[in-house]
Design a protein around this motif. Sequence first.
Motif, mmCIF file in Angstrom:
data_model
loop_
_atom_site.group_PDB
_atom_site.id
_atom_site.type_symbol
_atom_site.label_atom_id
_atom_site.label_comp_id
_atom_site.label_asym_id
_atom_site.label_seq_id
_atom_site.Cartn_x
_atom_site.Cartn_y
_atom_site.Cartn_z
ATOM 1 N N GLU A 195 -69.137 72.495 60.296
ATOM 2 C CA GLU A 195 -69.833 73.715 60.702
ATOM 3 C C GLU A 195 -71.193 73.834 60.026
ATOM 4 O O GLU A 195 -72.147 74.357 60.608
ATOM 5 N N ILE A 198 -73.424 71.648 62.061
ATOM 6 C CA ILE A 198 -73.709 72.269 63.357
ATOM 7 C C ILE A 198 -74.793 73.340 63.191
ATOM 8 O O ILE A 198 -75.718 73.450 64.011
ATOM 9 N N CYS A 199 -74.706 74.120 62.117
ATOM 10 C CA CYS A 199 -75.729 75.148 61.853
ATOM 11 C C CYS A 199 -77.078 74.521 61.516
ATOM 12 O O CYS A 199 -78.124 75.143 61.740
ATOM 13 N N PHE A 202 -78.297 73.097 65.353
ATOM 14 C CA PHE A 202 -78.454 73.954 66.526
ATOM 15 C C PHE A 202 -78.890 75.368 66.159
ATOM 16 O O PHE A 202 -78.694 75.826 65.028
ATOM 17 N N ILE A 208 -75.148 78.093 69.267
ATOM 18 C CA ILE A 208 -73.872 78.219 68.545
ATOM 19 C C ILE A 208 -73.103 79.437 69.033
ATOM 20 O O ILE A 208 -71.893 79.362 69.277
ATOM 21 N N ASN A 211 -71.752 78.697 72.242
ATOM 22 C CA ASN A 211 -70.845 77.544 72.198
ATOM 23 C C ASN A 211 -71.094 76.617 73.392
ATOM 24 O O ASN A 211 -70.197 76.304 74.181
ATOM 25 N N VAL A 215 -73.159 71.740 71.885
ATOM 26 C CA VAL A 215 -72.601 72.099 70.581
ATOM 27 C C VAL A 215 -71.155 71.634 70.479
ATOM 28 O O VAL A 215 -70.741 71.051 69.465
ATOM 29 N N GLN A 216 -70.380 71.862 71.505
ATOM 30 C CA GLN A 216 -68.975 71.464 71.497
ATOM 31 C C GLN A 216 -68.813 69.956 71.325
ATOM 32 O O GLN A 216 -67.969 69.501 70.535
ATOM 33 N N HIS A 218 -70.899 67.790 69.973
ATOM 34 C CA HIS A 218 -71.303 67.333 68.638
ATOM 35 C C HIS A 218 -70.328 67.833 67.562
ATOM 36 O O HIS A 218 -70.079 67.118 66.586
ATOM 37 N N ARG A 219 -69.773 69.021 67.748
ATOM 38 C CA ARG A 219 -68.769 69.503 66.794
ATOM 39 C C ARG A 219 -67.552 68.587 66.800
ATOM 40 O O ARG A 219 -67.006 68.222 65.743
#
Length: 368
Positions: A195, A198-199, A202, A208, A211, A215-216, A218-219
């Motif tokens: 996380e 991700i922050c 993005f 984020i 969603n 983003v999904q 890469h998460r």
Amino acid sequence: MTTEMHEVSVTEDKPLLTSQQDTAKEAEIAARILLDQGKEHEIETPHGLLHVTLHGTGITRRPAILTFHDVGTDSKSCFTTFFKFHEMEEIVKNFTVVHIDAPGQEEGAAPYPAGYQYASMDQLAEMIKSVVQYFNFRSVIGVGVGAGAYVMAKFTMDNPHTVEGLVLINIDPNARGWMEWAAQKISLLASCLAEQLICHLFSQQKEITGNTDLVQSHRERISNAPNLVNMELFWKSFNSRRDLNIDRNNTLKCPVMLVVGDHAPYEEAVVECNCKLDPTSTSFLKMADAGGMPQLSQPSKLTEAFKYFIQGMGYMASSCMTRLSRSRTTSLSSSYSIDGSRSRSRTLSQGSQDNLPPSPSNTMEVSC
């Protein structure tokens, strides 16, 4: 005695068979596929091995394009969408492209053992010199994203005669302040590494919170990465970076294009960096609806700007700029830089009549 010349018609006894033609065509296709996939190299440097992928022959009078990815990505997840975008073909087929993976970040890399001492950001920049020497490149054009942009900028400051141009996406040339340090300590307690990354990659406001599919994906990729421990080491190295101390008296000596998406995590840092660079050789591209990874979310717009940047350096004739001259236009307005000197500000918009490309000798503020 005279000698007469007679025209003799010679026919081939064994013309090329259809099967032979098919074999030659298949070999050509296979060669193209291999070239498209690139050739992988492991390069020894003073600070460890680097995994790089070479696209092209490596033999060209033009500078090679060197890329360096961001934390939480590798060269494939960071650049494939951009460099395989169909309108990038005009550039890719005319330049050698080398994608550099930070140590241990490449796809399939084995996790480092506990206590492994990862390279600092300064050392990562020093490792690029080994890549240039390995391929015997005379000069390069650097393309970096996030942490990779910092590394490319540092390499350029240390080797100004090697780099002819820079494209820096989401660069933050500053060391972390105390507020950022405290915020990260709190973040470490409140969220997992995936996380945090991700922050970093993005925008919070749109991507984020919404969603998005990007983003999904890469998460999921980061969470399931077998080399997650390596990503954490790279993340810590980036957060321990030193200030590049860029200002008008200590600046990058080549044409630079700064790129950032609106509401991106490092939007303010890129704007501040733009103020510190030489306005006569800096282009600033701020992309609407691009988020934190414009090379993935808006490859078409970034390709157009990149082509203009390359053309301004004198490496692509205007005749090659087919789609750009038809679809993009330039409107000029006057602006003043931080130190009061006059510079030209350019805004690209759809549907204008002027198709002049922005020169790297002018500051270009663009909202796409």
